[in-house]
Design a protein around this motif. Structure first.
Motif, PDB file in Angstrom:
ATOM      1  N   SER A   1       9.812   6.773   1.436  1.00  0.00           N
ATOM      2  CA  SER A   1       9.413   7.643   2.546  1.00  0.00           C
ATOM      3  C   SER A   1       9.860   9.083   2.360  1.00  0.00           C
ATOM      4  N   TYR A   2      10.699   9.346   1.360  1.00  0.00           N
ATOM      5  CA  TYR A   2      11.015  10.740   1.045  1.00  0.00           C
ATOM      6  C   TYR A   2       9.742  11.515   0.704  1.00  0.00           C
ATOM      7  N   ALA A   3       8.685  10.811   0.324  1.00  0.00           N
ATOM      8  CA  ALA A   3       7.411  11.475   0.046  1.00  0.00           C
ATOM      9  C   ALA A   3       6.836  12.152   1.283  1.00  0.00           C
ATOM     10  N   LEU A   4       7.283  11.720   2.463  1.00  0.00           N
ATOM     11  CA  LEU A   4       6.772  12.284   3.707  1.00  0.00           C
ATOM     12  C   LEU A   4       7.578  13.485   4.196  1.00  0.00           C
ATOM     13  N   VAL A   5       8.654  13.821   3.502  1.00  0.00           N
ATOM     14  CA  VAL A   5       9.512  14.928   3.944  1.00  0.00           C
ATOM     15  C   VAL A   5       8.738  16.240   4.080  1.00  0.00           C
ATOM     16  N   PRO A   6       7.824  16.585   3.182  1.00  0.00           N
ATOM     17  CA  PRO A   6       7.075  17.836   3.402  1.00  0.00           C
ATOM     18  C   PRO A   6       6.310  17.844   4.729  1.00  0.00           C
ATOM     19  N   GLN A   7       5.816  16.676   5.168  1.00  0.00           N
ATOM     20  CA  GLN A   7       5.113  16.592   6.449  1.00  0.00           C
ATOM     21  C   GLN A   7       6.069  16.555   7.628  1.00  0.00           C
ATOM     22  N   LEU A   8       7.304  16.061   7.393  1.00  0.00           N
ATOM     23  CA  LEU A   8       8.269  15.859   8.459  1.00  0.00           C
ATOM     24  C   LEU A   8       9.663  16.172   7.917  1.00  0.00           C
ATOM     25  N   PRO A   9      10.010  17.458   7.788  1.00  0.00           N
ATOM     26  CA  PRO A   9      11.254  17.844   7.124  1.00  0.00           C
ATOM     27  C   PRO A   9      12.512  17.204   7.701  1.00  0.00           C
ATOM     28  N   MET A  10      12.525  16.861   8.997  1.00  0.00           N
ATOM     29  CA  MET A  10      13.696  16.242   9.597  1.00  0.00           C
ATOM     30  C   MET A  10      14.038  14.897   8.947  1.00  0.00           C
TER      31      MET A  10
ATOM     32  N   ALA B   1       0.821  -1.216   0.000  1.00  0.00           N
ATOM     33  CA  ALA B   1       0.000   0.000   0.000  1.00  0.00           C
ATOM     34  C   ALA B   1       0.851   1.261   0.000  1.00  0.00           C
ATOM     35  N   THR B   2       1.981   1.218   0.708  1.00  0.00           N
ATOM     36  CA  THR B   2       2.762   2.439   0.922  1.00  0.00           C
ATOM     37  C   THR B   2       3.644   2.798  -0.259  1.00  0.00           C
ATOM     38  N   VAL B   3       4.368   1.833  -0.799  1.00  0.00           N
ATOM     39  CA  VAL B   3       5.355   2.158  -1.836  1.00  0.00           C
ATOM     40  C   VAL B   3       4.728   2.790  -3.075  1.00  0.00           C
ATOM     41  N   PRO B   4       3.696   2.200  -3.684  1.00  0.00           N
ATOM     42  CA  PRO B   4       3.172   2.827  -4.904  1.00  0.00           C
ATOM     43  C   PRO B   4       2.566   4.208  -4.675  1.00  0.00           C
ATOM     44  N   THR B   5       1.883   4.404  -3.553  1.00  0.00           N
ATOM     45  CA  THR B   5       1.290   5.723  -3.310  1.00  0.00           C
ATOM     46  C   THR B   5       2.363   6.765  -3.028  1.00  0.00           C
ATOM     47  N   CYS B   6       3.426   6.361  -2.337  1.00  0.00           N
ATOM     48  CA  CYS B   6       4.528   7.300  -2.080  1.00  0.00           C
ATOM     49  C   CYS B   6       5.300   7.620  -3.364  1.00  0.00           C
ATOM     50  N   LEU B   7       5.511   6.620  -4.207  1.00  0.00           N
ATOM     51  CA  LEU B   7       6.193   6.880  -5.472  1.00  0.00           C
ATOM     52  C   LEU B   7       5.380   7.839  -6.337  1.00  0.00           C
ATOM     53  N   ALA B   8       4.058   7.676  -6.337  1.00  0.00           N
ATOM     54  CA  ALA B   8       3.214   8.593  -7.100  1.00  0.00           C
ATOM     55  C   ALA B   8       3.339  10.010  -6.567  1.00  0.00           C
ATOM     56  N   LEU B   9       3.415  10.146  -5.243  1.00  0.00           N
ATOM     57  CA  LEU B   9       3.554  11.470  -4.644  1.00  0.00           C
ATOM     58  C   LEU B   9       4.920  12.077  -4.974  1.00  0.00           C
ATOM     59  N   LEU B  10       5.951  11.252  -5.012  1.00  0.00           N
ATOM     60  CA  LEU B  10       7.285  11.738  -5.379  1.00  0.00           C
ATOM     61  C   LEU B  10       7.304  12.225  -6.827  1.00  0.00           C
ATOM     62  N   GLU B  11       6.592  11.540  -7.696  1.00  0.00           N
ATOM     63  CA  GLU B  11       6.518  11.968  -9.089  1.00  0.00           C
ATOM     64  C   GLU B  11       5.815  13.312  -9.222  1.00  0.00           C
ATOM     65  N   GLU B  12       4.832  13.547  -8.363  1.00  0.00           N
ATOM     66  CA  GLU B  12       4.071  14.803  -8.413  1.00  0.00           C
ATOM     67  C   GLU B  12       4.804  15.956  -7.743  1.00  0.00           C
ATOM     68  N   ASN B  13       5.871  15.640  -7.016  1.00  0.00           N
ATOM     69  CA  ASN B  13       6.608  16.673  -6.276  1.00  0.00           C
ATOM     70  C   ASN B  13       8.095  16.572  -6.590  1.00  0.00           C
ATOM     71  N   PRO B  14       8.507  16.997  -7.789  1.00  0.00           N
ATOM     72  CA  PRO B  14       9.919  16.917  -8.183  1.00  0.00           C
ATOM     73  C   PRO B  14      10.806  17.654  -7.179  1.00  0.00           C
ATOM     74  N   GLY B  15      11.955  17.064  -6.927  1.00  0.00           N
ATOM     75  CA  GLY B  15      12.909  17.685  -6.008  1.00  0.00           C
ATOM     76  C   GLY B  15      13.021  16.964  -4.692  1.00  0.00           C
ATOM     77  N   LEU B  16      12.019  16.162  -4.329  1.00  0.00           N
ATOM     78  CA  LEU B  16      12.118  15.406  -3.079  1.00  0.00           C
ATOM     79  C   LEU B  16      13.138  14.284  -3.194  1.00  0.00           C
ATOM     80  N   LEU B  17      13.247  13.715  -4.389  1.00  0.00           N
ATOM     81  CA  LEU B  17      14.177  12.619  -4.642  1.00  0.00           C
ATOM     82  C   LEU B  17      14.816  12.871  -5.992  1.00  0.00           C
TER      83      LEU B  17
END
Length: 315
Positions: free
Chosen positions: A284-293, A156-172
């Motif tokens: 989990s880099y997709a969560l960096v905007p929620q948790l910058p640390m 459940a986590t990996v595909p949804t996070c990868l999609a979010l990373l694609e929508e937010n260039p620069g996180l990875l």
């Protein structure tokens, strides 16, 4: 859709809202809450509702699929599984007996209530040696009758996070995201369903498992070790719970598994689980905007992942 990075002020305000919600919910349930104390504040804000012997876990940084009903269902699965284990005498951090055993929604948060335990701060963790505890847990969980999703921390986590990373260039970095996409394309048919896993590994059994490295998620109390944090309880191969502990951890687990009648680890599956766990970490880099640390914390794992065999040798 693109998401904004939270500022330090935003994070402080989110923590304050979580504390207020936990306090309000506790009082509404009849608890005496005079001096709430934050015990932990990363992915969840964990609040002791002092002087009541109750701890509230309020998740605040969640993967994109865990919103609304899916989050409540996940929390209900955790409470049910832990209650079942506690009823059978396993040393777990139990749901609080002072409130109903169900998730509570308050002010935009969904939270769970747990007993307060007396932590022994003099005891140091030994994650390799404590891999033996995972075997005891697997022996107990083997008969758990509740319905569980298959390998949800990955599926459940990996595909949804990868999609979010694609929508937010620069996180990875683009090259890392491309490798992650290709790696998931190989792992997805094997790890997204029980049927796919059985097709790839027909001789390897699956069962209810902790879901998030049980030798790390234990609490050392003055009365002994207790299993904790079953948020990711799911159905899967026991190798998932032993991922990234290395050969020494596997050897410790196998010795304990033989003692309690649990099957030994399959080395091929363990390599695939190591790869899947690292891909989960990278996603989990997709969560960096929620948790910058997280960005700084994940950097060493990202470097290791770049050097690991692609998809654990599959494909």
């Amino acid at each position: 859709m693109p998401i904004a990075h939270l500022t330090p002020a935003d994070l402080k305000a989110r923590t304050a809202r979580a504390i207020a919600a936990a306090t309000s919910a506790g009082r509404a349930l009849g608890l005496d809450v005079a001096e709430p104390k934050v015990l932990h504040d990363v992915f969840s804000v964990v609040v002791h509702l002092a002087p009541s012997p109750v701890v509230v876990r309020v998740p605040v940084a969640l993967p994109p699929w865990l919103d609304g009903a899916p989050q409540i269902a996940r929390q209900a699965r955790e409470l049910a599984a832990v209650s079942w284990l506690a009823d059978r005498g396993l040393p777990v951090v139990r749901p609080s007996p002072l409130v109903p055993r169900e998730p509570v929604q308050r002010d935009g948060f969904s939270m769970t209530f747990w007993e307060l335990v007396d932590v022994d701060t003099s005891r140091q963790p030994d994650f390799v040696a404590e891999a033996a505890l995972a075997a005891d847990l697997h022996a107990a969980l083997r008969d758990y009758p509740g319905e569980l999703p298959f390998l949800s921390p990955v599926a459940a986590t990996v595909p949804t996070c990868l999609a979010l990373l694609e929508e937010n260039p620069g996180l990875l970095a683009p090259e890392d995201l491309e490798r992650a996409r290709r790696e998931w394309a190989v792992l997805e048919p094997v790890l997204s369903s029980r049927e796919g896993f059985a097709k790839a590994f027909p001789k390897v059994s699956v069962q209810p498992i902790h879901g998030d490295a049980p030798s790390y998620n234990i609490i050392r109390t003055t009365s002994g070790v207790r299993y904790a944090d079953f948020e990711d309880v799911n159905l899967g191969p026991v190798e998932w719970d032993l991922s990234l502990l290395g050969p020494e951890g596997a050897a410790v687990y196998n010795a304990a598994a033989a003692r309690v009648g649990v099957r030994p680890l399959d080395s091929t599956v363990l390599r695939v689980m190591d790869a899947a766990r690292m891909l989960q970490v990278v996603a989990s880099y997709a969560l960096v905007p929620q948790l910058p640390m997280l960005a700084e914390g994940l950097a060493p794992s990202l470097q290791i992942w770049r050097t690991m065999p692609f998809a654990g040798g599959l494909g």
